[in-house]
Design an enzyme around this catalytic site. Structure first.
Site, PDB file in Angstrom:
ATOM      1  N   HIS A 115       0.817  -1.229   0.000  1.00 55.63           N
ATOM      2  CA  HIS A 115       0.000   0.000   0.000  1.00 55.63           C
ATOM      3  C   HIS A 115       0.850   1.279   0.000  1.00 55.63           C
ATOM      4  O   HIS A 115       0.312   2.373  -0.187  1.00 55.63           O
ATOM      5  CB  HIS A 115      -0.935   0.047   1.217  1.00 55.63           C
ATOM      6  CG  HIS A 115      -1.953  -1.046   1.230  1.00 55.63           C
ATOM      7  ND1 HIS A 115      -2.840  -1.255   0.197  1.00 55.63           N
ATOM      8  CD2 HIS A 115      -2.244  -1.996   2.164  1.00 55.63           C
ATOM      9  CE1 HIS A 115      -3.613  -2.292   0.482  1.00 55.63           C
ATOM     10  NE2 HIS A 115      -3.274  -2.762   1.671  1.00 55.63           N
TER      11      HIS A 115
ATOM     12  N   ASP B 249      -2.658 -10.779  -2.206  1.00 54.74           N
ATOM     13  CA  ASP B 249      -3.238 -10.233  -0.965  1.00 54.74           C
ATOM     14  C   ASP B 249      -4.704  -9.871  -1.247  1.00 54.74           C
ATOM     15  O   ASP B 249      -5.050  -9.500  -2.369  1.00 54.74           O
ATOM     16  CB  ASP B 249      -2.445  -8.989  -0.566  1.00 54.74           C
ATOM     17  CG  ASP B 249      -2.803  -8.450   0.808  1.00 54.74           C
ATOM     18  OD1 ASP B 249      -2.040  -8.691   1.759  1.00 54.74           O
ATOM     19  OD2 ASP B 249      -3.850  -7.771   0.922  1.00 54.74           O
TER      20      ASP B 249
ATOM     21  N   HIS C  59      -6.273  -7.342  -0.409  1.00 57.25           N
ATOM     22  CA  HIS C  59      -6.409  -5.903  -0.665  1.00 57.25           C
ATOM     23  C   HIS C  59      -5.659  -5.524  -1.937  1.00 57.25           C
ATOM     24  O   HIS C  59      -4.616  -6.112  -2.239  1.00 57.25           O
ATOM     25  CB  HIS C  59      -5.863  -5.104   0.531  1.00 57.25           C
ATOM     26  CG  HIS C  59      -6.526  -5.469   1.817  1.00 57.25           C
ATOM     27  ND1 HIS C  59      -5.943  -6.335   2.729  1.00 57.25           N
ATOM     28  CD2 HIS C  59      -7.731  -5.122   2.317  1.00 57.25           C
ATOM     29  CE1 HIS C  59      -6.783  -6.496   3.758  1.00 57.25           C
ATOM     30  NE2 HIS C  59      -7.871  -5.764   3.537  1.00 57.25           N
TER      31      HIS C  59
ATOM     32  N   ASP D 217      -4.157 -12.792   3.815  1.00 63.79           N
ATOM     33  CA  ASP D 217      -5.495 -12.355   4.245  1.00 63.79           C
ATOM     34  C   ASP D 217      -6.541 -12.715   3.189  1.00 63.79           C
ATOM     35  O   ASP D 217      -7.725 -12.426   3.360  1.00 63.79           O
ATOM     36  CB  ASP D 217      -5.520 -10.857   4.567  1.00 63.79           C
ATOM     37  CG  ASP D 217      -4.795 -10.007   3.552  1.00 63.79           C
ATOM     38  OD1 ASP D 217      -4.459 -10.519   2.452  1.00 63.79           O
ATOM     39  OD2 ASP D 217      -4.558  -8.814   3.838  1.00 63.79           O
TER      40      ASP D 217
HETATM   41 ZN   LIG Z   1      -4.040  -7.186   2.795  1.00 63.89          ZN
END
Ligand SMILES: [Zn+2]
Length: 300
Positions: free
Chosen positions: A123, A159, A161, A242
């Protein structure tokens, strides 16, 4: 063939505050799982040095790195609603970046490697920490690969996200292709299918709760789309766990076997070319451990 696991003990130190899901126990859970006696034959352990400034400044502007360093020297502080620099976090950030760089060197030398990067990185934007991330480890790794004679790099991010930082850092650079499957709409909000960069970004946004077979298939299809008419010299994986069923921060339904199958499928496509994974998210410790073991076994 054993795979190389790259680590640095300072990755434990980062502390984002009480109750923060990206906690030191994640690092301990990964180490404990990989130190199991039955894995001894498949792992060569290498301790990385912390990254120096020059490698970081290939990706992040010097004034951003100095800002983080100054904040760390004052004892830390908040950078974002969920991203905090604790008293010893800077040691972890530099160690994590160093782990990513060394994982690339080792992967080029031996074929495969996994770097236990904590804090995670996907991120992190050029000049902004967010989403538990300070420096973008996988993009640092990609630039290191290019420095070491691997000009074309494929980054695959599984991931749950979207790797918004990775996308932002590579979306104008056709030497890198980025494939990300992620829950959508979900944190951080980016990652729509029509975000294509210069034709080098392959987003696979999906709702939570689909049958695992759908996710398992669609990521491979995305990688195959990125490989159409293009031959990367190296594969980097942003390995977030995740996306496994039961993680508190995601709603995907994958199992550790899917990690095994993906890794095997990507290795098959890469042939003799290096495959290196770095750790991103994964917030239920038992799932994180199971996912990492599946990945490391499939890399060996
Ligand atoms: Zn994540």
């Amino acid at each position: 063939m054993p795979t190389t696991v790259v680590w640095n003990a300072a990755c434990r130190h980062h502390y984002g505050g009480a109750g923060h899901p990206e906690r030191p126990q994640r690092f301990e859970a990964v180490l404990e799982a990989l130190r199991a006696p039955d894995l001894a034959k498949v792992i060569d352990w290498i301790e990385a040095k912390p990254s120096g400034r020059a490698a970081i400044e290939r990706v992040h502007p010097a004034d951003y790195v100095s800002m983080l360093e100054t904040l760390a020297a004052k004892g830390g502080g908040a950078l974002d609603p969920d991203t905090f620099l604790g008293p010893r976090s800077w040691e972890s950030v530099l160690a994590s970046a160093g782990v990513a760089l060394t994982a690339v060197e080792q992967g080029i030398r031996t074929g495969t490697a996994f770097g236990i990067t904590r804090p995670p990185g996907h991120h992190a934007l050029a000049s902004r920490a967010m989403g538990f991330c300070f420096l973008n480890n996988v993009v640092l790794a990609a630039r290191q690969a290019q420095q070491l004679g691997k000009p074309r790099v494929l980054i695959v991010d599984w991931d749950v996200h979207h790797g918004n930082g990775t996308q932002a850092l590579v979306e104008r650079d056709p030497s890198i292709r980025f494939v990300s499957m992620h829950q959508y709409p979900w944190y951080p909000g980016t990652g729509a299918e029509d975000e294509r960069g210069v034709g080098n970004v392959f987003n696979i946004p999906r709702p939570g709760g689909l049958p695992r077979e759908v996710y398992a298939h669609d990521l491979i299809a995305g990688v195959d789309a990125a490989l159409k008419g293009w031959q990367p010299d190296m594969l980097l994986i942003s390995a977030g766990f995740d996306s496994l069923a039961g993680d508190p921060l995601g709603e995907f339904t994958l199992e550790p076997d899917d990690i095994t199958n993906w890794t095997a499928a990507f290795r098959e496509r890469m042939g003799q070319r290096p495959v290196v994974a770095v750790l991103e998210g994964g917030y239920r410790l038992d799932l994180l451990a199971a996912g990492v073991v599946a990945l490391v076994r499939a890399l060996s």
